[in-house]
Enzyme design. Structure first.
Site, PDB file in Angstrom:
ATOM      1  N   GLY A 160       0.549  -1.012   0.405  1.00 10.46           N
ATOM      2  CA  GLY A 160      -0.235   0.347   0.226  1.00 10.46           C
ATOM      3  C   GLY A 160       1.192   0.877  -0.047  1.00 10.46           C
ATOM      4  O   GLY A 160       0.386   2.113  -0.465  1.00 10.46           O
ATOM      5  N   ASP A 162       2.996   2.929  -1.964  1.00  6.77           N
ATOM      6  CA  ASP A 162       4.219   1.890  -3.656  1.00  6.77           C
ATOM      7  C   ASP A 162       5.330   2.639  -3.058  1.00  6.77           C
ATOM      8  O   ASP A 162       6.572   2.206  -3.696  1.00  6.77           O
ATOM      9  CB  ASP A 162       3.295   2.694  -4.723  1.00  6.77           C
ATOM     10  N   TYR A 341       4.130  11.146  -2.620  1.00  9.85           N
ATOM     11  CA  TYR A 341       3.965  10.327  -2.658  1.00  9.85           C
ATOM     12  C   TYR A 341       3.960   9.929  -0.880  1.00  9.85           C
ATOM     13  O   TYR A 341       2.924  10.257  -0.180  1.00  9.85           O
ATOM     14  CB  TYR A 341       3.312   9.368  -3.214  1.00  9.85           C
ATOM     15  N   GLU A 385      -6.077  13.110  -1.077  1.00  6.58           N
ATOM     16  CA  GLU A 385      -5.268  12.163  -0.649  1.00  6.58           C
ATOM     17  C   GLU A 385      -4.809  11.721   0.155  1.00  6.58           C
ATOM     18  O   GLU A 385      -4.325  10.904   1.268  1.00  6.58           O
ATOM     19  CB  GLU A 385      -5.245  10.881  -2.206  1.00  6.58           C
TER      20      GLU A 385
HETATM   21  C1  DGY Z   1      -1.902   2.511  -8.402  1.00  8.80           C
HETATM   22  O1  DGY Z   1      -2.247   1.987  -9.567  1.00  8.80           O
HETATM   23  O2  DGY Z   1      -1.300   3.651  -7.954  1.00  8.80           O
HETATM   24  C2  DGY Z   1      -1.883   2.433  -7.142  1.00  8.80           C
HETATM   25  O3  DGY Z   1      -1.593   3.011  -5.896  1.00  8.80           O
HETATM   26  C3  DGY Z   1      -2.105   0.790  -7.793  1.00  8.80           C
HETATM   27  O4  DGY Z   1      -2.583   0.067  -6.106  1.00  8.80           O
END
Ligand code: DGY
Length: 418
Positions: A160, A162, A341, A385
């Site tokens: 989760g 990334d 992110y 987000e």
């Molecule tokens: C994305 O597509 O960025 C997601 O984090 C993958 O789950």
């Protein structure tokens, strides 16, 4: 906006992203059902519609594979606006509906328990149906993602977070040769400076292609994927979720002994995730090395029931360094990037999990400080987000389901759990 107006705005986001039985993380960027997003959405819905909360979890488990794995994305309906879609994953014969081939942090049992506790009468029937599925999913983690009680991931998307620095050494060891041409869709929705880099993305896709080549076989993926990193977030989340599942077993009159044995194993594993500076971070199983970074996942120790005076000192440092903690990477570290992110921004969902853990361990002042600063962030900057931890600027997608859910369930002054 006062908090009652924000409560209404948050409920409106959940309703707007609702597709019937499931909720999109946000329209455009993430047009399907995501696993842990959905569990947070359920907890958000539980604040005003308990039946809709159970429906969210029930729909999520319609995508469970026969081996117990619960995929990280369920592609309920085609959407050309997303990449990589079902044709890239190549999992056609694996699960009941089109899906990805990896899982995501198992927060569902924790929210199932909280939703059940809110209204046991409404919850008994859906919980009884979900219980064996939750156990099967946890069993899958314990069998296929378990290195001496540390839960590892085989793809950064599985954890989760990334592009967290915890994965850097494993990512650098990959040469994404032959990955081919592809068009990213995420950077059409969100500024590229807030998303993972092209180097990251090539490796994400390469890892998907490689696991597909292994036929998504559990044993082969667990043994042969070059990316194998033990993850504090996964380990602490599963540890907590297992305890919650054991409490649900009691409520249903089910046997909890297998769950208790997993809790003991994970408690031992979590201790091994502490690096020699006393911080919990990623552990690259192929290299036998810690990342040596302080991320927001490091502060999930309390959620897992592990106390740490050192992490409490780190939390006070984060409060001093940032107006809007907890940053996903420590301010001042070489990796820190306020907008990119999981390399700096603050995530409300992780804050809520940290806050729940702090309360469990009796650190009430810190829990309240974190809740109040998260509430200020959303009051001033909406339901993004993620956010710049220094300025509070919103980043990534907007009208975000899980951020609105965190407002309703935890950050808002009207929330039941604080
Ligand atoms: C994305 O597509 O960025 C997601 O984090 C993958 O789950």
């Amino acid at each position: 906006m006062d908090h009652l107006a924000l409560d209404e705005a948050a409920r409106a986001i959940l309703r707007k992203n609702d597709r019937g039985g499931y909720t999109l993380p946000t329209f455009g960027l993430y047009p399907y059902q995501w696993n842990w997003d959905s569990a947070f959405a359920a907890w958000g819905f539980a604040q005003f519609d308990i039946d809709r909360a159970w429906l969210e979890l029930t729909t999520l488990f319609t995508g469970q594979w026969p081996n117990g794995m619960l995929p990280h994305i369920l592609f309920h309906r085609p959407d050309p606006g997303y990449f990589p879609g079902p044709d890239v994953w190549g999992t056609e014969d694996k699960g009941p509906i089109p899906s990805s081939g990896i899982s995501q942090p198992p927060v569902a049992a924790t929210f199932a328990r909280m939703i059940y506790d809110k209204n046991p009468d409404a919850g008994r029937e859906p919980l009884a149906a979900l219980f064996p599925k939750l156990v099967a999913w946890h069993r899958w983690f314990m069998r296929w993602r378990n290195a001496d009680g540390m839960i590892f991931i085989t793809h950064p998307w599985e954890g989760g977070r990334d592009n967290a620095p915890d994965w850097d050494s494993a990512m650098q060891a990959i040469d994404p040769v032959g990955v081919g041409e592809y068009t990213r869709r995420d950077t059409a929705h969100v500024d590229a400076s807030m998303r993972p880099t092209k180097e990251d993305y090539d490796r994400y896709i390469w890892l998907v292609q490689r696991a597909r080549g292994l036929g998504w076989d559990d044993a082969a993926v667990a043994q042969d994927q070059p990316f194998k990193v033990a993850d504090p977030l996964m380990t602490f989340v599963l540890l907590r979720a297992n305890r919650d599942l054991a409490a649900l077993a009691d409520a249903l009159g089910e046997d909890r002994s297998e769950l208790d044995s997993w809790t003991a194993e994970l408690t031992a594993g979590a201790a091994a995730l502490r690096n020699d500076k006393g911080v919990f971070d990623g552990y690259n199983l192929n290299l036998g090395e810690h990342t040596n970074s302080v991320s927001n996942a490091s502060f999930l120790c309390w959620l897992g029931g592990v106390d740490s005076p050192q992490m409490l000192a780190e939390l006070h440092r984060a409060f001093d360094q940032c107006a809007y903690p907890v940053p996903s990477q420590k301010v001042g570290s070489d990796w820190f990037n306020a907008k990119r992110y999981w390399r700096g921004p603050t995530w409300a969902i992780v804050n809520m999990l940290i806050g729940l853990g702090l309360i469990d361990m009796g650190h009430h002042a810190e829990a309240e400080e974190l809740r109040a600063r998260t509430a200020a962030l959303m009051t001033q900057h909406g339901f993004a987000e993620y956010y710049d931890p220094l300025t509070g600027d919103p980043a990534g997608g907007d009208s975000f389901t899980w951020t609105a859910a965190v407002w309703l369930a935890w950050a808002s002054p009207s929330a039941g759990v604080q």
